[in-house]
Scaffold this active site. Sequence first.
Site, short mmCIF file in Angstrom:
data_model
loop_
_atom_site.label_atom_id
_atom_site.label_comp_id
_atom_site.label_asym_id
_atom_site.label_seq_id
_atom_site.Cartn_x
_atom_site.Cartn_y
_atom_site.Cartn_z
N GLY A 8 45.53 37.01 37.78
CA GLY A 8 46.06 38.09 37.02
C GLY A 8 45.69 37.40 36.11
N LYS A 74 51.05 36.81 44.98
CA LYS A 74 50.75 36.84 46.22
C LYS A 74 51.71 37.74 46.94
CE LYS A 74 48.01 33.05 45.86
NZ LYS A 74 45.97 33.86 46.26
N LYS A 182 40.23 47.31 52.46
CA LYS A 182 40.27 46.27 51.32
C LYS A 182 41.00 44.75 52.70
CE LYS A 182 40.19 42.35 48.34
NZ LYS A 182 40.78 42.71 47.58
N ASN A 200 32.20 32.26 49.47
CA ASN A 200 31.93 34.10 50.36
C ASN A 200 30.30 33.97 50.50
OD1 ASN A 200 34.73 33.81 49.66
ND2 ASN A 200 34.32 35.40 47.66
N ASN A 252 32.42 32.66 44.62
CA ASN A 252 33.69 32.15 44.53
C ASN A 252 34.45 31.71 45.99
OD1 ASN A 252 35.43 33.35 42.90
ND2 ASN A 252 36.83 34.53 44.88
N GLU A 267 48.22 34.41 52.19
CA GLU A 267 48.45 35.36 52.88
C GLU A 267 48.30 35.82 54.39
OE1 GLU A 267 48.39 37.53 48.73
OE2 GLU A 267 46.64 36.95 48.94
#
Length: 312
Positions: A8, A74, A182, A200, A252, A267
């Site tokens: 965001g 989230k 995704k 990653n 990242n 999540e």
Amino acid sequence: MLGAGAMGSLFGAALAGAGHEVRMLCRRAEQAQSITEQGLAIATSTSGLRVFRPAATTDPARIGVVDAVLVCCKAYDTSAASASLPPLVRPDTVVLTLQNGLGNVEALSERVPPGQIVAGVTHQGAYVSGPGRVDHAGCGPTTIGELDGRDTGRVRALAATLTDAGLPTEVSGNIHGLQWAKLLINAAINPLTAVLSVTNGRLLELPDAPAIMRRAVAEGEAVARAAGVGLPCDADGIWAQVTEAARLTGANRSSMLQDVLHGRRTEIDSINGVIVSEGRRLRIPTPVNETLCNLVRCADRALHPGCGGCRN
Ligand code: KPL
């Protein structure tokens, strides 16, 4: 912007930097105060540290109706966050979800007519590296689309706005298939980075990790196909997307690793958990995804033993 976490903040800062009137709707008063007083600092390897100054508040009534709401909270917060939508939305306001996982459109539909909701997936990589500071660690593409696949002026305008703000965005007529693609990328990358505490990019260099990731993807692909989802490519194509996403966001820390490190709920239920529950419904075995869910819960509990089940 509904949600002022890493994604965001990145999108809000980019749009503010491009001259748009951006309002960050924060959950916590200290966060809104920090953005108002210090701004949002975005660090990139190319432009260094730049500070952007979008307005921020916790009160949607102080924002009033807007042209577009970008939902970046989230997945497990979508239902609660959607309670903030009514003061922001008029009949032509577009509500764009850019969240990970599945179930967000359904949660937003509790408060907004589905015809106003547009879905998107983003392969941007960003993480909060300090109070009010976000590191933009990888610039992957973003794709958005109407839920019914139509090519509309509003979705093209939104894509152009994001692209002009430095967030390359395309339009797709198969956004549900892309959301699943995704989801498979997140199912492969997020839990293992969280459990192994690696970036990653590092994941692909570890022995055995790519094999586990491939199996998680294969299970998810079988579930998606059984559910009638039009995936944009076959298993090899999805695997190519996983490795590309890990490479583009190599530096990242995945959102799930960040959540585990900060003691936040993850999540996992909206990502690997969806593969497991859909697999159960469709009688497709998903042992690798089930194990990844278990491992993330263990990592969370091991790192934060005092929290007695407050997160996952
Ligand atoms: O979406 C992501 C996430 O971290 O949630 C990826 C694409 C893996 C980038 O970090």
